[in-house]
Design an enzyme around this catalytic site. Structure first.
Site, mmCIF file in Angstrom:
data_model
loop_
_atom_site.group_PDB
_atom_site.id
_atom_site.type_symbol
_atom_site.label_atom_id
_atom_site.label_comp_id
_atom_site.label_asym_id
_atom_site.label_seq_id
_atom_site.Cartn_x
_atom_site.Cartn_y
_atom_site.Cartn_z
ATOM 1 N N LYS A 45 8.906 -5.319 -9.650
ATOM 2 C CA LYS A 45 8.642 -6.815 -9.013
ATOM 3 C C LYS A 45 7.720 -6.973 -7.996
ATOM 4 C CE LYS A 45 12.963 -8.143 -10.994
ATOM 5 N NZ LYS A 45 14.505 -7.931 -10.764
ATOM 6 N N ILE B 210 4.419 -9.792 -3.650
ATOM 7 C CA ILE B 210 5.635 -9.628 -4.181
ATOM 8 C C ILE B 210 5.430 -10.676 -5.275
ATOM 9 C CG2 ILE B 210 7.197 -9.295 -2.046
ATOM 10 C CD1 ILE B 210 7.606 -12.460 -1.937
ATOM 11 N N CYS B 211 6.124 -10.555 -6.444
ATOM 12 C CA CYS B 211 6.189 -11.304 -7.613
ATOM 13 C C CYS B 211 7.197 -12.393 -7.864
ATOM 14 C CB CYS B 211 6.860 -10.377 -9.032
ATOM 15 S SG CYS B 211 6.873 -11.333 -10.496
ATOM 16 N N LEU B 212 6.349 -13.684 -7.621
ATOM 17 C CA LEU B 212 7.178 -14.817 -7.438
ATOM 18 C C LEU B 212 6.698 -15.853 -8.514
ATOM 19 C CD1 LEU B 212 6.304 -15.675 -3.805
ATOM 20 C CD2 LEU B 212 8.523 -14.958 -4.619
#
Length: 175
Positions: free
Chosen positions: A117, A124-126
């Site tokens: 992620k 970061i994966c959002l």
């Protein structure tokens, strides 16, 4: 009502409470907008100061941020406590030129490659949860909202998993 529904409601109530305590921003301006950007940056700082103060009052202090003079590059530290140990990480991001229409991409370079992620460079994966919320709230959301609704929940989910898998280990602070 099932336990899952009750937990979702609790999380939603907590999120609503956090969100309602962060001032919404009014100025729709990005780094290219000269005078308007100065006004937006003032609102950003006011919202961040309020959010940090609320966190301190609730004994939930978990990050420090500062920016370059122009307010286009942000950096600092965030931390997560587990089993009475403090795990601390560098945080950095640039304000996109299309801000506030585009949310900042928050990076934790120390964690680059340690979870699926995350994108290259430790971003970061959002995309699934936070970015649609951001898009519905332009220009009212700012950096404090990205921390509260983006990085905070990401840390709460990802760091315990990385600790359990052994990819993040506790390091004594060097004095």
């Amino acid at each position: 009502m099932g336990i899952e529904v009750a937990l979702i409601r609790m999380v939603d109530d907590a999120t609503r409470k956090t969100l309602s305590s962060i001032p919404l921003l009014r100025t729709k301006a990005g780094p290219r907008d000269k005078e308007a950007w100065v006004a937006r940056l003032k609102e950003e700082y006011q919202a961040l100061i309020k959010y940090v103060q609320n966190n301190k009052d609730a004994d939930n202090d978990w990050f420090r941020l500062e920016s370059n003079k122009e307010g286009t590059r942000w950096f600092g530290k965030c931390w997560y406590f587990q089993d009475l140990l403090k795990y601390e990480f560098d945080i950095e991001f640039d304000v996109p030129v299309t801000y506030p229409a585009t949310a900042p991409e928050i990076a934790l370079p120390d964690l680059d490659g340690k979870t699926a992620k995350m994108y290259r460079g430790g971003r970061i994966c959002l995309t699934d949860h936070f970015k649609p919320l951001w898009a519905r709230n332009v220009p009212r959301f700012g950096i404090a909202h990205a921390m509260a609704l983006g990085l905070g929940p990401w840390l709460a989910v990802e760091i315990p998993d990385m600790i359990e898998r052994g990819v993040v280990t506790y390091a004594e602070k060097k004095v």
